[in-house]
Design a protein around this motif. Structure first.
Motif, PDB file in Angstrom:
ATOM      1  N   GLY B  34      -8.782  12.298   3.284  1.00 53.90           N
ATOM      2  CA  GLY B  34      -7.359  11.732   2.675  1.00 53.90           C
ATOM      3  C   GLY B  34      -6.495  12.785   2.732  1.00 53.90           C
ATOM      4  N   ARG B  35      -6.913  14.327   3.253  1.00 51.84           N
ATOM      5  CA  ARG B  35      -6.086  15.392   3.314  1.00 51.84           C
ATOM      6  C   ARG B  35      -5.009  15.302   4.409  1.00 51.84           C
ATOM      7  N   ALA B  36      -5.214  14.485   5.539  1.00 54.44           N
ATOM      8  CA  ALA B  36      -4.282  14.604   6.716  1.00 54.44           C
ATOM      9  C   ALA B  36      -3.092  14.136   6.095  1.00 54.44           C
ATOM     10  N   LYS B  37      -1.870  14.705   6.555  1.00 55.73           N
ATOM     11  CA  LYS B  37      -0.555  14.370   6.086  1.00 55.73           C
ATOM     12  C   LYS B  37       0.134  13.450   7.230  1.00 55.73           C
ATOM     13  N   TYR B  38       0.188  12.154   6.660  1.00 55.08           N
ATOM     14  CA  TYR B  38       1.081  11.239   7.760  1.00 55.08           C
ATOM     15  C   TYR B  38       2.392  11.098   7.258  1.00 55.08           C
ATOM     16  N   SER B  39       3.290  10.596   7.917  1.00 53.80           N
ATOM     17  CA  SER B  39       4.591  10.620   7.693  1.00 53.80           C
ATOM     18  C   SER B  39       5.072  10.510   6.352  1.00 53.80           C
ATOM     19  N   ALA B  40       4.582   9.513   5.640  1.00 53.46           N
ATOM     20  CA  ALA B  40       5.193   9.089   4.033  1.00 53.46           C
ATOM     21  C   ALA B  40       4.405  10.078   3.306  1.00 53.46           C
ATOM     22  N   ASP B  41       3.435  10.795   3.589  1.00 53.23           N
ATOM     23  CA  ASP B  41       2.984  11.803   2.862  1.00 53.23           C
ATOM     24  C   ASP B  41       3.741  13.119   2.819  1.00 53.23           C
ATOM     25  N   PHE B  42       4.651  13.274   3.660  1.00 49.48           N
ATOM     26  CA  PHE B  42       5.386  14.343   3.779  1.00 49.48           C
ATOM     27  C   PHE B  42       6.231  14.672   2.411  1.00 49.48           C
ATOM     28  N   THR B  43       6.267  15.917   1.904  1.00 48.86           N
ATOM     29  CA  THR B  43       7.268  16.096   0.774  1.00 48.86           C
ATOM     30  C   THR B  43       8.031  17.234   0.961  1.00 48.86           C
ATOM     31  N   ILE B  44       9.224  17.199   0.490  1.00 49.66           N
ATOM     32  CA  ILE B  44      10.071  18.456   0.553  1.00 49.66           C
ATOM     33  C   ILE B  44      10.908  18.575  -0.686  1.00 49.66           C
ATOM     34  N   SER B  45      11.061  19.709  -1.259  1.00 47.41           N
ATOM     35  CA  SER B  45      11.674  19.849  -2.379  1.00 47.41           C
ATOM     36  C   SER B  45      13.160  19.456  -2.424  1.00 47.41           C
ATOM     37  N   ILE B 241      13.706  16.808  11.309  1.00 49.06           N
ATOM     38  CA  ILE B 241      13.308  15.523  11.074  1.00 49.06           C
ATOM     39  C   ILE B 241      11.481  15.883  10.918  1.00 49.06           C
ATOM     40  N   TRP B 242      10.919  14.815  10.121  1.00 51.47           N
ATOM     41  CA  TRP B 242       9.555  14.998   9.857  1.00 51.47           C
ATOM     42  C   TRP B 242       9.252  13.466   9.862  1.00 51.47           C
ATOM     43  N   ASN B 243       8.386  12.903  10.883  1.00 55.55           N
ATOM     44  CA  ASN B 243       8.154  11.794  10.981  1.00 55.55           C
ATOM     45  C   ASN B 243       6.814  11.449  11.732  1.00 55.55           C
ATOM     46  N   SER B 244       6.285  10.300  11.671  1.00 56.91           N
ATOM     47  CA  SER B 244       5.231   9.974  12.498  1.00 56.91           C
ATOM     48  C   SER B 244       5.721   9.155  13.682  1.00 56.91           C
ATOM     49  N   CYS B 245       5.495   9.555  14.643  1.00 67.19           N
ATOM     50  CA  CYS B 245       6.035   8.866  16.235  1.00 67.19           C
ATOM     51  C   CYS B 245       5.286   9.186  17.348  1.00 67.19           C
ATOM     52  N   GLN B 246       5.365   8.608  18.563  1.00 62.97           N
ATOM     53  CA  GLN B 246       4.395   8.620  19.788  1.00 62.97           C
ATOM     54  C   GLN B 246       5.246   9.869  20.402  1.00 62.97           C
ATOM     55  N   GLY B 247       6.580   9.684  20.358  1.00 60.30           N
ATOM     56  CA  GLY B 247       7.077  10.748  21.396  1.00 60.30           C
ATOM     57  C   GLY B 247       8.030  11.515  20.358  1.00 60.30           C
ATOM     58  N   GLN B 271       4.301  14.345  12.127  1.00 57.96           N
ATOM     59  CA  GLN B 271       3.110  14.290  11.134  1.00 57.96           C
ATOM     60  C   GLN B 271       2.019  13.554  11.699  1.00 57.96           C
ATOM     61  N   GLU B 272       1.130  13.606  11.049  1.00 53.44           N
ATOM     62  CA  GLU B 272      -0.018  12.580  11.748  1.00 53.44           C
ATOM     63  C   GLU B 272       0.705  11.215  11.834  1.00 53.44           C
ATOM     64  N   ILE B 273       0.187  10.385  12.870  1.00 53.12           N
ATOM     65  CA  ILE B 273       0.697   8.971  12.812  1.00 53.12           C
ATOM     66  C   ILE B 273      -0.643   7.873  12.789  1.00 53.12           C
ATOM     67  N   GLY B 274      -0.089   6.991  12.134  1.00 49.46           N
ATOM     68  CA  GLY B 274      -0.933   5.909  11.637  1.00 49.46           C
ATOM     69  C   GLY B 274      -0.922   4.675  12.745  1.00 49.46           C
ATOM     70  N   GLU B 492       0.207  21.915  21.544  1.00 50.62           N
ATOM     71  CA  GLU B 492       0.535  20.745  22.449  1.00 50.62           C
ATOM     72  C   GLU B 492       1.505  19.839  21.806  1.00 50.62           C
ATOM     73  N   GLY B 493       2.266  19.144  22.550  1.00 53.61           N
ATOM     74  CA  GLY B 493       3.134  18.348  21.805  1.00 53.61           C
ATOM     75  C   GLY B 493       2.950  16.745  21.810  1.00 53.61           C
ATOM     76  N   SER B 494       1.648  16.415  22.256  1.00 50.68           N
ATOM     77  CA  SER B 494       1.328  14.989  22.007  1.00 50.68           C
ATOM     78  C   SER B 494       0.758  14.689  20.710  1.00 50.68           C
ATOM     79  N   PRO B 495       1.456  13.761  20.123  1.00 54.91           N
ATOM     80  CA  PRO B 495       0.734  13.233  18.860  1.00 54.91           C
ATOM     81  C   PRO B 495      -0.500  12.642  19.031  1.00 54.91           C
ATOM     82  N   ASP B 496      -1.589  12.845  18.173  1.00 51.15           N
ATOM     83  CA  ASP B 496      -3.037  12.628  18.383  1.00 51.15           C
ATOM     84  C   ASP B 496      -3.142  11.098  17.820  1.00 51.15           C
ATOM     85  N   ILE B 497      -3.109  10.054  18.589  1.00 54.76           N
ATOM     86  CA  ILE B 497      -3.198   8.638  17.864  1.00 54.76           C
ATOM     87  C   ILE B 497      -4.721   8.201  17.820  1.00 54.76           C
ATOM     88  N   GLY B 498      -5.341   8.830  18.725  1.00 53.67           N
ATOM     89  CA  GLY B 498      -6.868   8.144  18.679  1.00 53.67           C
ATOM     90  C   GLY B 498      -7.899   9.209  19.155  1.00 53.67           C
TER      91      GLY B 498
END
Ligand code: FES
Ligand code: FES
Lengths: 158, 772
Positions: B34-45, B241-247, B271-274, B492-498
């Motif tokens: 549960g440590r992996a940070k996905y898009s909605a887990d990102f926080t910023i003050s 921008i901090w998000n989860s995306c393919q590209g 961020q990590e991508i779901g 690398e610049g390739s989000p790791d989906i699988g």
């Protein structure tokens, strides 16, 4: 702004206090107030299981529980699954069996699988599939998840 | 007959040290704890929360938008509407140069899709947005924005949208036909045709001809993580921008274009991508949150509800496909004719061209013609979905091929083998195949225990289908840095989906002769790596892996030169293999990789390598699927009893994750075939926009999915890799339909094949077989 209630609860064996608005779900409280972001929001209406946690011995969709309902409860989340000695056998089995691809469903599946093995240490494939039918995974086709649970069950029995 | 079932087979031609093994993925521990940070887990003050105001109508003119009540809400920090998006024009005629995402989009349409002005063209389309101190406040305030609409008639089905009297979505769409503007206004944006040989003559030679018309429902990628992002328009005018995306680069570029700012003003940190499956290539909320952030002077975070995600982010097109094929009595397919009309969603640019390429691609057909139509309808703009276009097209053609085989009384796999495309076979689009592995896939399944096992039970039957997908190459960059303890950092610049961190690291490790655990991969932001096209098109292990190989070769050469310098010998006399560096005939000078790494900092500094590629030798993908089903003649319910998929992977880098792709694609294809569909109301709204009603397969709906990895090396990749992510989704609907024809004697022409459509088809046939 609605007034907040004071809630005292237990999460992963620790006493925890928080303030919650009546409209906030347990999932929101875990994620946004307590920064326990291992439980995920996939649907917010009880249909994906990504937010699965254990509450007073039962697995629940934390998106369907109000934060204020956690008063006095015993809650287990994915953050409490590993111990200082290392990963839980289910976590290891998920890694060794490549039972996750994107991993967003994984915390929910691990929580549900752990509850299954607590309740039935030696489930059949059919029992695993029935038990995990509340959790959606869009990546794996479930094959490797089911195998990982069987593998962990076997190792935990040995 | 009993045989031992071997669930997963790998038919390897060449063995390597690292490639083909199954190490634990580098990001694994984070993802099981549960440590992996996905898009909605990102926080910023200081973050505030955004909410889009969306249209309740599928097609309506916007009369007015009154934001005053929302602005007066005590918690609201900013409100924006479509008028706040700059009217940027890129290119001479205002078109956005093709293409930044997986599907081309005209910039003006992309901007309109993100936040509409003047009219709305699909249900739940954004028209305004608010940002407030909490997510609940933002939701509350969004309801205070008053929008007046004049409702227009809507059209949500592709065939209806093609009618002359259909409601027209855009008055500026003029049909292009065979590359020329025709002046014809309406919802058909494009008509293309591909032709090979003389189809009319071909059909004259045919002894058996089968022709059918098929309709498939709109479906969604259904990734479990909904779209979400956090955006900060900072006071130095950089937009983070901090998000989860393919590209990350695709969305960086598109966001910058929509906002009219220089590309590199935008920095995207993935961020990590779901999950994505093609649906996370285009910006949705990002430009809107940027505007809100600029107004409010704070970072803005937003995540979509499942309803927003299902109705208002890219689904995969509903379609009409007509296929006609003819064969001689000795089993040679001599002619094909196909007509494909695909929903583009509310703006032009569907995946019909890809469908047109796929429809006959598995076969060597001398005479064929394919017509394709790109049609706008009042639904969210279609996005890519795993082999986009292939499933629609090959559901149709694989059904017809199966029926030809039945009529000719030839085994379905044998019939496909007799006509299979091979190296040199020309496709309808005129291009011809390099070395491909369709024959090997078909043979692997023909020899498989599943195909040979008896079929037992009432209404139990077996079906088969295969499929083609072209795969993508495109740009990838990888950097390596050797650490003094001998481990190597990989960026690398390739989000790791699988599992792609693993498959990319393993290729670098193989070249360097070190264990894959000694590679430390990071997926980095768009400031920190060269342009890398997104994770899609089955390209990541192929192309980013290729870049990793190039970077590793660069490191290897520098290691050799460094050793030569230390030893005072000529670099040509130094060799490096399996991680050992040596020189001289008796190899009296030798060092391990780690020993050399330890001397590196005192002999000239760190060794870094780079790889940047745009490989042309993309290896086409083929897969075949055997399914056993039980179909209930009373209820029409279909249960999958057994499934075996074979696919040519070229070379499986990490076989477990290749198997995972085959299994996952099969499961999605089964969902597409049996259950999934958009129910549209008469008003043009999606009536089933929740996971309760948009029913995707659960663990209980599926059996184990057995796999066979076939390895026919792709000559265009150093290790022979072909992308494996997509083609596997295409065979299931046709394979199930083909099984149904043997179980209940009905030929299904509609997807999904849920109890309703199965029963309706049976009733339409008066309970008698329309198969052969
Ligand atoms: S988020 Fe709770 S079940 Fe989906
Ligand atoms: S691994 Fe992606 S949803 Fe399960």
């Amino acid at each position: 702004m609605p007034t907040k209630s004071y809630v005292q609860t237990n999460i992963n064996g620790e006493s925890v206090e928080f303030l919650a608005e009546p409209r906030q779900s347990l999932l929101e409280v875990l994620r946004d107030t307590l920064q326990l972001t291992g439980a995920k929001e996939g649907c917010n209406d009880g249909n994906c299981g990504a937010c699965t946690v254990k509450m007073d011995g039962r697995i629940v969709c934390s998106c369907l529980v109000f934060g204020v309902e956690a008063e006095g409860a015993d809650i287990e989340t994915i953050e409490g699954m590993a111990s200082p000695e290392g990963l839980h056998p289910l976590q290891t089995a998920f890694l060794e069996n490549a039972a996750l691809q994107c991993g967003i469903c994984t915390p929910g599946f691990l929580m549900a699988s752990k509850a299954l093995l607590d309740h039935n240490p030696n489930p059949t494939e059919g029992q695993i599939r029935w038990w995990l039918a509340n959790n959606l995974c869009r990546c794996t086709g479930y094959d490797k998840i089911v195998r990982a649970v069987m593998d962990a069950a076997q190792k935990m029995q040995a | 007959m009993t045989t031992t079932r071997e669930p997963n087979k790998v038919l390897s031609q060449i063995e390597y040290d690292v490639i083909g093994t199954r190490p634990i993925r580098p990001d694994g521990a984070d993802k099981v704890t549960g440590r992996a940070k996905y898009s909605a887990d990102f926080t910023i003050s200081g973050a505030i929360y955004g909410k889009l105001v969306r249209s309740p109508h599928a097609h309506a003119r916007i009369i007015s938008i009154d934001t005053s009540k929302a602005e007066a809400h005590p918690s609201v920090k900013a409100v924006v509407t479509g008028e706040d998006l700059p009217k940027t024009v890129i290119g001479a005629d205002g078109d956005r140069p093709k293409t930044s995402g997986e599907i081309a989009a005209d910039l003006k349409y992309l901007r309109h899709q993100i936040m509409a002005t003047e009219k709305v063209v699909f249900g739940n389309q954004p028209v305004a947005a608010v940002a407030a101190a909490t997510a609940h406040d933002a939701e509350e305030a969004a309801k205070l924005v008053e929008v007046k609409y004049e409702i227009l008639p809507s059209v949500t089905e592709v065939r209806a949208a093609m009618e002359d009297d259909a409601p027209v979505l855009h008055d500026d769409i003029e049909m292009t036909e065979f590359g020329e503007k025709t002046g014809r206004k309406g919802n058909i944006a494009d008509h293309f045709q591909n032709k090979i040989g003389d189809p009319q003559k071909g059909f004259e030679q045919a002894d058996v001809i089968v022709e059918r018309e098929f309709n498939t429902a709109t479906v969604h990628q259904g990734y479990i993580e909904p779209h979400s992002c956090t955006v900060h328009w900072r006071d130095d005018d950089r937009i983070f921008i901090w998000n989860s995306c393919q590209g990350p680069f695709n969305i960086r570029d598109a966001t910058a274009e929509v906002l009219g700012v220089p590309l590199t003003n935008v920095k995207l940190t993935p961020q990590e991508i779901g999950g994505g499956f093609g649906g996370k290539f285009e910006p949705y909320g990002e430009p809107v949150l940027a505007l809100l952030s600029k107004k409010a002077g704070a970072p803005v975070k937003m995540w979509m509800t499942r309803t927003e995600d299902l109705e208002a982010t890219g689904p995969s097109p509903g379609s009409y496909v007509r296929v006609k094929m003819g064969a001689t009595k000795d089993g040679k397919i001599v002619a094909g004719e196909a007509e494909l009309a695909f929903e583009a969603g509310a703006y032009p640019g569907s995946v019909v061209e890809a469908g047109g390429e796929c429809v006959f691609a598995p076969y060597d057909i001398p005479n064929a013609v394919v017509d394709g139509y790109d049609v706008v309808v009042n639904k969210s703009k279609m996005a890519a979905y795993r082999a986009p276009g292939a499933t629609n097209a090959e559901f149709a053609s694989e059904t017809v091929v199966d029926e030809l085989a039945q009529k000719l009384d030839i085994d379905p796999i044998e019939f496909r083998l007799m006509n299979a495309a091979k190296e040199g076979t020309r496709k309808v689009d005129g291009t011809s195949f390099p070395r491909i592995g369709l024959v090997e896939v078909l043979e692997a399944l023909k020899d498989h225990d599943h195909w040979k096992s008896p079929i037992e039970g009432d209404n139990v039957a077996r079906g088969f289908a295969c499929a083609y997908w072209m795969n993508a190459g495109l740009q990838s960059a990888v950097n390596l840095a050797v650490n003094s303890d001998g481990r190597v950092s990989l960026t690398e610049g390739s989000p790791d989906i699988g599992g792609s961190r693993a498959s990319i690291s393993m290729q670098a490790a193989e070249i360097l002769g070190i264990p894959s655990e000694d590679i430390l991969p990071s997926v980095v932001d768009t400031d920190s790596i060269g342009f890398t096209f997104g994770t899609g098109g089955s390209r990541t292990t192929f192309a980013t892996g290729y870049a990793a190989i190039e970077a590793a070769k660069d490191v290897k050469q520098q290691m050799i030169e460094r050793a030569a310098l230390i030893w005072g010998v000529a670099p040509e006399s130094v060799q490096m293999d399996k991680g050992n560096i040596h020189a001289g005939n008796g190899a009296e000078l030798k060092m391990t990789f780690k020993e050399l790494a330890a001397e590196m900092n005192d002999t000239g500094g760190a060794i870094t390598g780079r790889g940047s590629v745009n490989p042309s030798g993309v290896g086409a993908a083929f897969a075949g699927l055997i399914v056993d089903i039980h179909a209930d003649p009373e209820t029409g319910k279909v249960q999958i009893l057994r499934a075996t998929i074979a696919q040519d992977a070229g070379k499986a880098i990490h076989p477990s994750y290749v198997e995972g792709q085959l299994q996952g694609g099969t499961a999605q294809g089964i969902g597409w075939g049996l259950n999934e569909e958009y129910f549209m109301s008469d008003e043009g709204r999606m009536a089933n926009s929740s996971f309760l009603d948009y029913r995707m397969p659960t663990a209980l709906d599926l059996p184990m999915i057995d796999t066979v990895i076939v390895e026919v090396a792709n000559p265009g990749h150093p290790f022979g890799v072909r992308g494996v992510g997509e083609v596997n989704i295409a065979p299931p609907p046709a394979a199930i339909a083909n099984a149904l024809s043997r179980s209940l004697g009905v030929r299904m022409e509609r997807l999904p094949m849920n109890p309703n459509t199965v029963m309706e088809t049976m009733w339409a046939n008066n309970g008698s077989s329309n198969g052969s």
